[in-house]
Design a protein around this motif. Structure first.
Motif, PDB file in Angstrom:
ATOM      1  N   GLU A  51      -9.078   0.205  -5.478  1.00 35.56           N
ATOM      2  CA  GLU A  51      -8.734  -0.016  -4.068  1.00 35.56           C
ATOM      3  C   GLU A  51      -9.658  -1.049  -3.425  1.00 35.56           C
ATOM      4  OE1 GLU A  51      -8.997   3.019  -5.738  1.00 35.56           O
ATOM      5  OE2 GLU A  51      -8.611   4.580  -4.215  1.00 35.56           O
ATOM      6  N   ARG A  59       0.883  -1.151   0.000  1.00 34.75           N
ATOM      7  CA  ARG A  59       0.000   0.000   0.000  1.00 34.75           C
ATOM      8  C   ARG A  59       0.928   1.210   0.000  1.00 34.75           C
ATOM      9  NH1 ARG A  59      -3.175  -3.091  -1.377  1.00 34.75           N
ATOM     10  NH2 ARG A  59      -5.122  -3.766  -0.416  1.00 34.75           N
ATOM     11  N   GLN A  74      -8.362  -4.619  -2.072  1.00 41.30           N
ATOM     12  CA  GLN A  74      -8.486  -4.956  -0.659  1.00 41.30           C
ATOM     13  C   GLN A  74      -9.189  -6.295  -0.473  1.00 41.30           C
ATOM     14  OE1 GLN A  74      -7.082  -3.710   1.851  1.00 41.30           O
ATOM     15  NE2 GLN A  74      -8.162  -4.718   3.530  1.00 41.30           N
TER      16      GLN A  74
END
Length: 455
Positions: free
Chosen positions: A277, A62, A281
């Motif tokens: 994102e 990240r 995730q």
């Protein structure tokens, strides 16, 4: 999109499956799957579709990108990104065809800076951008990128637990795209023949976006992966306008998930959907956003003028979004569980167990990490009465020196070190302990007695 999400196994299920496969392989005594990873136990390595650190723990990138080669005086950038929770910083280097070459000594300093701020360094050669396209006549070939890596190999060896090598940024354009596979295969083989044991990142063709699905479809990626005798290569796709619709993101992730190969989003910008994102995730896919600051016209800048106090909406999404860095990033376990030196905390002293400190304040050095050629020290102050400004001094018992530091004004005279606050970290409340700054030391780790003087 809802249908695709509902039929895909959740991340926890895939982890259980990986654990079961690993257990079966070990019980059977067959290391067909784990042998390359075990050979890389001194650094990052690939296990299945996952990136694993030197401690054997899964690591999900990240991060953001520091355009170092073009802004070499912006030496606070890595620390500023770390303070916002980044666990990975991708660093732009030059190999000499378009920019640079970035000297080995500078690269060694970047690596030290990353270690000091507890972030993983992804180093990349940017000169390869768009190679083979008429619109990029000066772009470096992957062969030339490998030549550069070999030229600075001395400062990279031994850093496999902290450094990942992105062989070349967007190393093929839109023309003769079939040439990407042999060029990338050759680059990986040359890196291994030269003795590099780091995790390698292979960027996609089509200026990184792989809109022709050359890397995504068929057996191309598998053949490139198989060319690595250490089975330690991660693939990277760059997501910009080609991935403007969430379904295009899902389709790409689905394709690589079916292959069981490791994938990251090596770049994406503010003109992309938040599905990047969210899906990353859900699936445990790493990502690195472009970029901290310095873009022409400010497009894709996360902060203005490298100032973290001037964050743009793109930066808010990257660092503070629902699936952004602040909400999802975890430090690589090789940095330990110590508090982040850029995020000081306070812990009240227990008067029943701690002796009353003498004077206004006392201080101590804690060894936060030791990698042989250097070590990280964190410095904490305990205040008797409230302190609003401090100066610390100590004398090394041997030949140790401070090679870099953060969050303090620091000077050295022989073996004696003097450090003072930088304003924002001047205050320590009465009866509290606060970690105020950190440094990288040379030679053997040491914790000499520290004298604290309140302003």
């Amino acid at each position: 999109m809802a249908t695709a999400a509902s039929t895909r196994p959740r991340r926890s299920a895939r982890r259980l499956l990986l654990a079961a496969i690993t257990a079966v392989a070990l019980a059977a005594g067959g290391l067909f799957f784990l042998a390359p990873a075990q050979a890389q136990a001194n650094g990052f390595h690939v296990v299945g579709s996952n990136l694993v650190d030197a401690n054997g723990n899964e690591f999900i990138m990240r991060g953001s990108t520091h355009p170092y080669e073009w802004y070499q005086t912006q030496d606070d950038a890595i620390g500023d990104m770390s303070a916002l929770g980044t666990n990975t910083v991708r660093v732009v280097l030059g190999s000499g065809q378009q920019w640079g070459p970035s000297p080995a000594a500078n690269v060694a300093g970047i690596i030290d800076d990353c270690k000091a701020n507890r972030v993983v360094c992804v180093l990349e050669v940017h000169d390869t951008t768009g190679y083979a396209d008429a619109s990029a006549p000066n772009a470096a070939s992957l062969d030339q990128a490998v030549d550069y890596w070999i030229s600075i190999q001395d400062v990279l060896e031994g850093e496999e637990a902290y450094v990942i090598i992105n062989i070349g940024n967007e190393p093929w354009g839109n023309e003769n795209v079939a040439g990407w596979e042999p060029a990338m295969t050759n680059a990986i083989e040359r890196m291994r023949a030269a003795g590099f044991e780091h995790t390698l990142i292979a960027d996609a063709p089509n200026w990184g976006q792989d809109w022709t699905n050359t890397m995504r479809d068929g057996d191309t990626a598998q053949r490139v992966f198989d060319a690595d005798p250490l089975a330690n290569t991660v693939f990277s796709v760059h997501m910009y306008s080609v991935y403007a619709q969430p379904q295009t993101v899902i389709d790409y992730f689905d394709a690589f998930e079916a292959k069981g190969l490791p994938l990251i989003v090596g770049e994406f910008g503010e003109d992309t959907p938040t599905a990047i994102e969210a899906e990353a995730q859900e699936r445990g896919i790493g990502w690195i956003a472009w970029s901290w600051s310095g873009n022409t016209g400010g497009t894709h800048d996360q902060v203005i003028d490298f100032d973290p106090n001037q964050m743009r909406p793109w930066g808010e999404r990257v660092f503070h979004g629902e699936n952004g860095i602040g909400a999802t990033a975890e430090r690589a376990s090789v940095f330990g569980d110590d508090p982040d030196p850029t995020d000081p905390t306070t812990t009240p002293d227990d008067p029943t167990t701690e002796p009353e400190p003498e004077g206004d304040c006392s201080a101590e050095i804690e060894v936060a990490g030791d990698w042989g050629s250097g070590w990280q020290g964190n410095v904490s102050i305990t205040a008797d009465a409230a302190v609003d400004g401090w100066t610390l001094t100590w004398t090394w018992p041997g030949a140790t020196t401070v090679t870099s530091h953060w969050n303090a004004e620091l000077s050295q005279s022989g073996a004696t070190v003097t450090a003072s606050d930088v304003g924002w970290n001047a205050a320590v409340a009465a009866g509290q302990t606060r970690q105020v700054f950190g440094f990288i030391g040379s030679s053997a780790a040491a914790t000499p007695e520290v004298t604290c003087t309140a302003a």
